[in-house]
Design an enzyme around this catalytic site. Sequence first.
Site, PDB file in Angstrom:
ATOM      1  N   LYS A  13      -4.038  11.995  17.410  1.00  0.00           N
ATOM      2  CA  LYS A  13      -5.061  12.513  16.495  1.00  0.00           C
ATOM      3  C   LYS A  13      -4.521  13.688  15.675  1.00  0.00           C
ATOM      4  O   LYS A  13      -4.640  13.715  14.450  1.00  0.00           O
ATOM      5  CB  LYS A  13      -6.307  12.960  17.279  1.00  0.00           C
ATOM      6  CG  LYS A  13      -6.951  11.868  18.121  1.00  0.00           C
ATOM      7  CD  LYS A  13      -8.196  12.358  18.843  1.00  0.00           C
ATOM      8  CE  LYS A  13      -7.969  13.439  19.880  1.00  0.00           C
ATOM      9  NZ  LYS A  13      -7.195  13.020  21.074  1.00  0.00           N
ATOM     10  N   ARG A  88     -17.332  14.493  21.244  1.00  0.00           N
ATOM     11  CA  ARG A  88     -16.746  13.863  22.440  1.00  0.00           C
ATOM     12  C   ARG A  88     -17.796  13.438  23.431  1.00  0.00           C
ATOM     13  O   ARG A  88     -17.457  12.944  24.504  1.00  0.00           O
ATOM     14  CB  ARG A  88     -15.841  14.866  23.152  1.00  0.00           C
ATOM     15  CG  ARG A  88     -14.473  14.847  22.593  1.00  0.00           C
ATOM     16  CD  ARG A  88     -13.591  15.739  23.419  1.00  0.00           C
ATOM     17  NE  ARG A  88     -12.707  16.382  22.510  1.00  0.00           N
ATOM     18  CZ  ARG A  88     -11.408  16.485  22.697  1.00  0.00           C
ATOM     19  NH1 ARG A  88     -10.860  16.061  23.803  1.00  0.00           N
ATOM     20  NH2 ARG A  88     -10.666  17.053  21.799  1.00  0.00           N
ATOM     21  N   ARG A 127       5.245  16.703  24.700  1.00  0.00           N
ATOM     22  CA  ARG A 127       4.781  17.343  23.451  1.00  0.00           C
ATOM     23  C   ARG A 127       5.211  18.810  23.391  1.00  0.00           C
ATOM     24  O   ARG A 127       5.185  19.521  24.387  1.00  0.00           O
ATOM     25  CB  ARG A 127       3.264  17.261  23.370  1.00  0.00           C
ATOM     26  CG  ARG A 127       2.702  18.090  22.216  1.00  0.00           C
ATOM     27  CD  ARG A 127       1.291  17.760  21.898  1.00  0.00           C
ATOM     28  NE  ARG A 127       0.403  17.898  23.026  1.00  0.00           N
ATOM     29  CZ  ARG A 127      -0.872  17.503  23.013  1.00  0.00           C
ATOM     30  NH1 ARG A 127      -1.374  16.949  21.930  1.00  0.00           N
ATOM     31  NH2 ARG A 127      -1.619  17.665  24.067  1.00  0.00           N
ATOM     32  N   ARG A 160       1.724  23.030  25.880  1.00  0.00           N
ATOM     33  CA  ARG A 160       0.339  23.374  26.190  1.00  0.00           C
ATOM     34  C   ARG A 160       0.110  23.441  27.701  1.00  0.00           C
ATOM     35  O   ARG A 160       0.645  22.623  28.442  1.00  0.00           O
ATOM     36  CB  ARG A 160      -0.606  22.324  25.582  1.00  0.00           C
ATOM     37  CG  ARG A 160      -1.146  22.738  24.240  1.00  0.00           C
ATOM     38  CD  ARG A 160      -1.850  21.656  23.514  1.00  0.00           C
ATOM     39  NE  ARG A 160      -2.919  20.992  24.252  1.00  0.00           N
ATOM     40  CZ  ARG A 160      -3.734  20.075  23.729  1.00  0.00           C
ATOM     41  NH1 ARG A 160      -3.582  19.742  22.453  1.00  0.00           N
ATOM     42  NH2 ARG A 160      -4.664  19.503  24.438  1.00  0.00           N
ATOM     43  N   ARG A 171      -8.096  14.943  32.120  1.00  0.00           N
ATOM     44  CA  ARG A 171      -8.488  14.784  30.703  1.00  0.00           C
ATOM     45  C   ARG A 171      -8.760  13.314  30.383  1.00  0.00           C
ATOM     46  O   ARG A 171      -9.701  12.991  29.655  1.00  0.00           O
ATOM     47  CB  ARG A 171      -7.390  15.349  29.795  1.00  0.00           C
ATOM     48  CG  ARG A 171      -7.364  16.878  29.817  1.00  0.00           C
ATOM     49  CD  ARG A 171      -6.066  17.444  29.284  1.00  0.00           C
ATOM     50  NE  ARG A 171      -5.796  17.063  27.916  1.00  0.00           N
ATOM     51  CZ  ARG A 171      -4.587  17.088  27.352  1.00  0.00           C
ATOM     52  NH1 ARG A 171      -3.528  17.467  28.059  1.00  0.00           N
ATOM     53  NH2 ARG A 171      -4.439  16.732  26.108  1.00  0.00           N
TER      54      ARG A 171
HETATM   55  P1  AP5 Z   1      -0.919  14.413  19.360  1.00  0.00           P
HETATM   56  O1  AP5 Z   1      -1.018  14.048  17.923  1.00  0.00           O
HETATM   57  O2  AP5 Z   1      -0.752  15.859  19.679  1.00  0.00           O
HETATM   58  O3  AP5 Z   1      -2.145  13.752  20.175  1.00  0.00           O
HETATM   59  P2  AP5 Z   1      -3.693  14.100  20.206  1.00  0.00           P
HETATM   60  O4  AP5 Z   1      -4.427  12.816  20.117  1.00  0.00           O
HETATM   61  O5  AP5 Z   1      -4.018  15.164  19.210  1.00  0.00           O
HETATM   62  O6  AP5 Z   1      -3.804  14.621  21.705  1.00  0.00           O
HETATM   63  P3  AP5 Z   1      -4.494  15.934  22.297  1.00  0.00           P
HETATM   64  O7  AP5 Z   1      -3.842  16.184  23.614  1.00  0.00           O
HETATM   65  O8  AP5 Z   1      -4.484  17.068  21.306  1.00  0.00           O
HETATM   66  O9  AP5 Z   1      -5.944  15.430  22.508  1.00  0.00           O
HETATM   67  P4  AP5 Z   1      -6.978  16.053  23.413  1.00  0.00           P
HETATM   68  O10 AP5 Z   1      -8.180  15.378  22.908  1.00  0.00           O
HETATM   69  O11 AP5 Z   1      -6.726  15.939  24.860  1.00  0.00           O
HETATM   70  O12 AP5 Z   1      -6.838  17.638  23.166  1.00  0.00           O
HETATM   71  P5  AP5 Z   1      -7.609  18.688  22.232  1.00  0.00           P
HETATM   72  O13 AP5 Z   1      -6.653  19.713  21.808  1.00  0.00           O
HETATM   73  O14 AP5 Z   1      -8.377  17.977  21.199  1.00  0.00           O
HETATM   74  O15 AP5 Z   1       0.288  13.557  19.988  1.00  0.00           O
HETATM   75  C1  AP5 Z   1       0.667  13.714  21.349  1.00  0.00           C
HETATM   76  C2  AP5 Z   1       2.204  13.613  21.475  1.00  0.00           C
HETATM   77  O16 AP5 Z   1       2.600  12.279  21.147  1.00  0.00           O
HETATM   78  C3  AP5 Z   1       2.964  14.539  20.508  1.00  0.00           C
HETATM   79  O17 AP5 Z   1       4.096  15.040  21.148  1.00  0.00           O
HETATM   80  C4  AP5 Z   1       3.356  13.626  19.338  1.00  0.00           C
HETATM   81  O18 AP5 Z   1       4.563  14.033  18.711  1.00  0.00           O
HETATM   82  C5  AP5 Z   1       3.515  12.267  20.038  1.00  0.00           C
HETATM   83  N1  AP5 Z   1       3.125  11.143  19.180  1.00  0.00           N
HETATM   84  C6  AP5 Z   1       2.066  11.099  18.327  1.00  0.00           C
HETATM   85  N2  AP5 Z   1       2.005   9.895  17.702  1.00  0.00           N
HETATM   86  C7  AP5 Z   1       3.046   9.162  18.201  1.00  0.00           C
HETATM   87  C8  AP5 Z   1       3.503   7.832  17.949  1.00  0.00           C
HETATM   88  N3  AP5 Z   1       2.893   7.015  17.062  1.00  0.00           N
HETATM   89  N4  AP5 Z   1       4.600   7.415  18.631  1.00  0.00           N
HETATM   90  C9  AP5 Z   1       5.229   8.228  19.520  1.00  0.00           C
HETATM   91  N5  AP5 Z   1       4.828   9.512  19.796  1.00  0.00           N
HETATM   92  C10 AP5 Z   1       3.756   9.966  19.142  1.00  0.00           C
HETATM   93  O19 AP5 Z   1      -8.619  19.320  23.275  1.00  0.00           O
HETATM   94  C11 AP5 Z   1      -8.106  20.139  24.312  1.00  0.00           C
HETATM   95  C12 AP5 Z   1      -9.229  20.595  25.224  1.00  0.00           C
HETATM   96  O20 AP5 Z   1     -10.193  21.375  24.463  1.00  0.00           O
HETATM   97  C13 AP5 Z   1     -10.070  19.480  25.861  1.00  0.00           C
HETATM   98  O21 AP5 Z   1      -9.454  18.974  27.035  1.00  0.00           O
HETATM   99  C14 AP5 Z   1     -11.366  20.239  26.152  1.00  0.00           C
HETATM  100  O22 AP5 Z   1     -11.199  21.084  27.261  1.00  0.00           O
HETATM  101  C15 AP5 Z   1     -11.515  21.104  24.911  1.00  0.00           C
HETATM  102  N6  AP5 Z   1     -12.254  20.414  23.846  1.00  0.00           N
HETATM  103  C16 AP5 Z   1     -11.772  20.057  22.607  1.00  0.00           C
HETATM  104  N7  AP5 Z   1     -12.719  19.448  21.882  1.00  0.00           N
HETATM  105  C17 AP5 Z   1     -13.842  19.386  22.676  1.00  0.00           C
HETATM  106  C18 AP5 Z   1     -15.135  18.838  22.496  1.00  0.00           C
HETATM  107  N8  AP5 Z   1     -15.487  18.226  21.358  1.00  0.00           N
HETATM  108  N9  AP5 Z   1     -16.019  18.960  23.511  1.00  0.00           N
HETATM  109  C19 AP5 Z   1     -15.697  19.596  24.660  1.00  0.00           C
HETATM  110  N10 AP5 Z   1     -14.456  20.118  24.904  1.00  0.00           N
HETATM  111  C20 AP5 Z   1     -13.536  20.012  23.913  1.00  0.00           C
HETATM  112 MG    MG Z   2      -4.684  17.160  19.289  1.00  0.00          MG
END
Ligand code: AP5
Ligand code: MG
Length: 216
Positions: A13, A88, A127, A160, A171
């Site tokens: 994402k 979410r 990552r 992270r 997660r």
């Molecule tokens: P990346 O693009 O970073 O993936 P992502 O989908 O953004 O994954 P996240 O870990 O950020 O999602 P998340 O939903 O768990 O975390 P968030 O920060 O939103 O890619 C991942 C890796 O893969 C990278 O190294 C990249 O280079 C590689 N990659 C990407 N595409 C690739 C491809 N095509 N091929 C190969 N490699 C690839 O949330 C964190 C925390 O915040 C949550 O756990 C929760 O505690 C809180 N939070 C956030 N939003 C909410 C909400 N709405 N409600 C409640 N709590 C929330």
């Molecule tokens: Mg992300």
Amino acid sequence: MNILFMGPPGAGKGTQAERIVDEFRVPHISTGDVFRAAMREGTPMGIEAKKYVDQGLYVTDEITNGIVKERLEQPDCAGGFLLDGYPRTIAQAEALDEMLAAMGKRIHHVIDLKVDRNLLLGRLTGRRICKSCGSTYHVLFNPPKTEGVCDKCSGELYQRSDDSEEKVGTRLDEYTTKTAPLLEYYGQKDLVRSVDGEQDIDKVTADISSLLRGKA
Ligand code: AP5
Ligand code: MG
């Protein structure tokens, strides 16, 4: 254009959002990034969010909805926005519908990045993120030119705290029980477009771009 990116942790994402906001000139709103910034700054909201984020659990709907409402009211969202990782939960989706209706807006596209669960752990543990500009890398799949250094701004790369094997399991469980049902919620509104997130990064971007431009 008002866009939502959905998909499990590690689906890509954030990686895709960085590229798509450049092309479509809309702000990138990642609730995860907002929580991490508040945690770094030690604000009251950051201290509260840390209790959940560090365990891999979702922050409460009340806190999360409040942040998004405030952000969507900023002038730079007038011409569109890309929400990454929000909503979410069903309660968040309903709150978003209310916020948008009050502003006379709606969601135009929900992009669902599909990646098999067994690929996600490797993506997350490999990552690395820039401390200065937030750019995302992967030690194997998208490495920086110099190890530990951001290509774009020469900032230091870090891992992270919730990208450990143990936290990733929690997660993924949160995603499956609380977020996956949203596909049905938005599916009923005929907004969901699925993209194969297992392809290489450039191909995923091209597919999303075509969908948003109505060419797919
Ligand atoms: P990346 O693009 O970073 O993936 P992502 O989908 O953004 O994954 P996240 O870990 O950020 O999602 P998340 O939903 O768990 O975390 P968030 O920060 O939103 O890619 C991942 C890796 O893969 C990278 O190294 C990249 O280079 C590689 N990659 C990407 N595409 C690739 C491809 N095509 N091929 C190969 N490699 C690839 O949330 C964190 C925390 O915040 C949550 O756990 C929760 O505690 C809180 N939070 C956030 N939003 C909410 C909400 N709405 N409600 C409640 N709590 C929330
Ligand atoms: Mg992300």
